[in-house]
Enzyme design. Structure first.
Site: not given
Length: 264
Positions: A164-165
């Site tokens: 994530e991210c």
């Protein structure tokens, strides 16, 4: 992949051809109880979400997030909770992080026959350590740490890793070098797959939309618009009309009215 928390959204995900659905008790807190905090969900909440999602998507791979407090419990309790979710219909359990204890949990679950997935980069349940919801791996040291964590998670027996991210160049290199699928969210186009939160992609809310989310419809705004139209039509006598009702035969209505008149 997409997230879901109830029968209807899960049904839509399955009919749309999603390969996997992620569910969690925190969605119950948010959607049912209206709590913005996702840090007090329980095993009972997780089981409730799982029941609706499994019934809505009986043929889809479903992975569950354990209750929030489970992230910080020992191996035995986590195994017990995960076994309960697995027995209730989950296909796998997802664990955030790559600490020594988290890796032990993955190893034990895998040995006991419970499939497990990892989650690295931005981890929503651990944002206190990151200073909030921020991209992770933007310098060489942090990027290398995430890569090394991914290797350890793979070695611990995880079936996939949600990333994530993480900057897309870093995510692409991790994806090349890790043998299990890397499922991105805000990590660029070169991961093996993508996961998004249906709350964002369907526009189910009217506040912050993450940068990594593409909004395909504005369900919240559209609902307000349609419900306003409905209310105005009812108040204005436009709806309902007889077209939306049911008829009675004239003879039967005459008999009814005769009885009414007698009773009056």
């Amino acid at each position: 992949m997409c997230s879901s928390f109830d029968y209807f959204h899960a049904r839509a995900c399955e009919l749309a051809g999603m390969d996997a659905i992620g569910a969690a008790g925190s969605f119950i807190n948010f959607f049912v109880r209206g709590r913005l905090s996702a840090n007090d969900d329980t095993l009972e909440d997780a089981l409730m979400a799982l029941e609706g999602v499994r019934n809505g998507a009986p043929n889809t791979f479903i992975f569950m997030l354990p209750p929030f407090a489970d992230e910080f419990c020992g191996v035995e309790q986590s195994l017990r909770n995960s076994a309960t979710l697995y027995a209730a219909g989950a296909d796998a359990i997802r664990i955030q992080g790559a600490s020594k204890t988290k890796l032990q949990k993955m190893e034990v679950m895998t040995q006991e026959g419970i499939p497990v997935g990892g989650h690295l980069g931005l981890m929503p349940r651990l944002t206190t350590w990151f200073g909030g919801f921020k991209c992770q791996g933007k310098n060489a040291r942090d990027a290398l740490r995430i890569y090394e964590e991914a290797k350890r998670v793979e070695e611990a027996g995880a079936c996939w890793i949600e990333l994530e991210c993480v900057p897309y160049k870093v995510a692409a290199e991790i994806t090349k070098r890790i043998g299990i699928p890397i499922i991105g969210i805000g990590s660029g186009p070169d991961c093996d797959g993508e996961v998004q939160v249906h709350l964002d992609t369907l526009g189910l809310q009217n506040f912050h939309i993450p940068k990594h989310s593409k909004v395909y419809t504005r369900f919240h705004e559209e609902s307000i618009e349609h419900l306003t139209t409905y209310r105005n039509e009812v108040v204005g006598g436009v709806f309902p009309t007889t077209d939306y009702g049911f008829k009675i035969d004239d003879d039967e209505f005459d008999l009814f009215m005769n009885e009414v008149e007698k009773a009056s």
